[in-house]
Design an enzyme around this catalytic site. Sequence first.
Site, PDB file in Angstrom:
ATOM      1  N   GLU A  76      -8.164 -14.661  10.873  1.00 47.92           N
ATOM      2  CA  GLU A  76      -6.743 -14.555  11.193  1.00 47.92           C
ATOM      3  C   GLU A  76      -5.909 -14.265   9.940  1.00 47.92           C
ATOM      4  O   GLU A  76      -4.986 -13.475   9.983  1.00 47.92           O
ATOM      5  CB  GLU A  76      -6.293 -15.897  11.804  1.00 47.92           C
ATOM      6  CG  GLU A  76      -4.929 -15.878  12.413  1.00 47.92           C
ATOM      7  CD  GLU A  76      -4.864 -15.070  13.698  1.00 47.92           C
ATOM      8  OE1 GLU A  76      -5.811 -15.180  14.495  1.00 47.92           O
ATOM      9  OE2 GLU A  76      -3.874 -14.343  13.891  1.00 47.92           O
ATOM     10  N   ASP A  77      -6.257 -14.913   8.851  1.00 48.91           N
ATOM     11  CA  ASP A  77      -5.353 -14.908   7.701  1.00 48.91           C
ATOM     12  C   ASP A  77      -5.865 -14.201   6.453  1.00 48.91           C
ATOM     13  O   ASP A  77      -5.216 -14.270   5.409  1.00 48.91           O
ATOM     14  CB  ASP A  77      -5.017 -16.371   7.304  1.00 48.91           C
ATOM     15  CG  ASP A  77      -4.266 -17.104   8.406  1.00 48.91           C
ATOM     16  OD1 ASP A  77      -3.632 -16.411   9.216  1.00 48.91           O
ATOM     17  OD2 ASP A  77      -4.322 -18.344   8.453  1.00 48.91           O
TER      18      ASP A  77
END
Length: 487
Positions: A76-77
Amino acid sequence: MATIGDLIKIINQEKLKVDKDLVRLAYDFAKDAHKGQVRKNGESYINHPLCTAITLAKYHLDQDTIIAGLLHDVPEDTDKSLADVKKEFGPNVAKLVEGITKLGKLKYRGIERYTENLRKMFVAMASDIRVIFIKFADRLHNLKTLDALESKKQERIARETLEIYAPIANRLGIWQLKGQLEDLSFKYLYTKDHKELKIALDKNFSERGDLLKELRLKVADMLKKEKIKIIEISGRTKDMWSLYRKLQAHNNELHRIHDIIALRIIVPEVADCYKALGVVHNKWRPITNRFKDYIAQPKPNGYQSLHTTVFCDRGKTVELQIKTLAMHQAAEYGIAAHWHYDEKGSIKLDEGLDWVQELSKWQKEIQDSKQYLDSLKIDVFQDRIFVFTPKGDVIDLPENSTPIDFAYHIHTEIGDKATTARVNNQIAALDSHLKSGDMVEIVIEKGRKGPNRDWLKFVKTRAARDKIKAGSPKGLWGTIASLRGKE
Ligand code: MN
């Protein structure tokens, strides 16, 4: 800041069958991926997945789950993708990380999101319960570092935890984690009450702490004399949120709550529990009606223990909880206490616990979203309802609140100028009772002078009552009085 050494230490302490080299590799991978990222509280990002993994190790989760905990924010990051995770750590870890990523970005705002959020939790649970453990561990650390966020976000996260996560943790029997999630959320949602309760408790503890120490030694002595083996005797304090709920039911009188601090006695066998109980009752007189045999008759959620409150020396009362180690662990770890590793090192549930089947049964029970809400909230919020603004903000009101209570909760002027209400897009009377999940809209009349004193007959909240009194035209007597004042 935690270190990889802390994680390895827990793995050793808990004797987990985990490849520590692989765990270190996952740590390095995550650290590298999150390089340069900083959390809102100033810590370097890696501390968050590391703390998540440490919680998972404490709850005896398996190798794949601990590694997935370290990697849970990577796709996600960071620049690294799920495919990269799969390449390095295999499809099982990747599946868990994918599950947690899917659960990820949903924000709790409004009824649609709420049910959507819940639905996702259930889907994730049914496919692999370990995803939920990662989510809980992730949330636990986020709550611990919530101070760094702005207050609106704090509230959203705390409320979501209290309304969605904690009830699920309860259903899964992970009571220790449930207690932590609730107490951390409590602090942000009801800051003033939390502070007050903490002060009252600290006072209570300093008075009771010494007594408990003394009793611990005495009980240990008594049991030794009767040759009853002791695994552990310790003080246990009631979780703050559950104490707060209980206090509300007892007129806020702390002295009426008998189990704020209890002495927890852990022995090897069920027979030892009853023997220990006999020894204790022989020495100290039990309070009538305070003895509960939750071993013969477990609580509906499966909890087992013997509870008794006795008059000990100097006439003080104390609650004793007597249980076996297995009962204790079941209460601490919930479903995680019921699994073991097979020869191949993969995780298996104890026989007789068809857990996925249990879950899907539960899921069916509450398929309808309204029922979801009711069944999940029933324990936690018995006398509060949650309604929504048209924008999806959640407003929490006492039971039987009306659109007028809602209106004043939003803004004094909206209350003062309310003419009609729409509940779930239908015209509703201003004195109708709102229900959890209702979407409420207030129609106002711009030119209106002030509130109607008749509203006082049905409003539920003090805020509404005070504002109606303050804002309403004074009526005949008021008018005469003010005319006189002018003379
Ligand atoms: Mn996270």
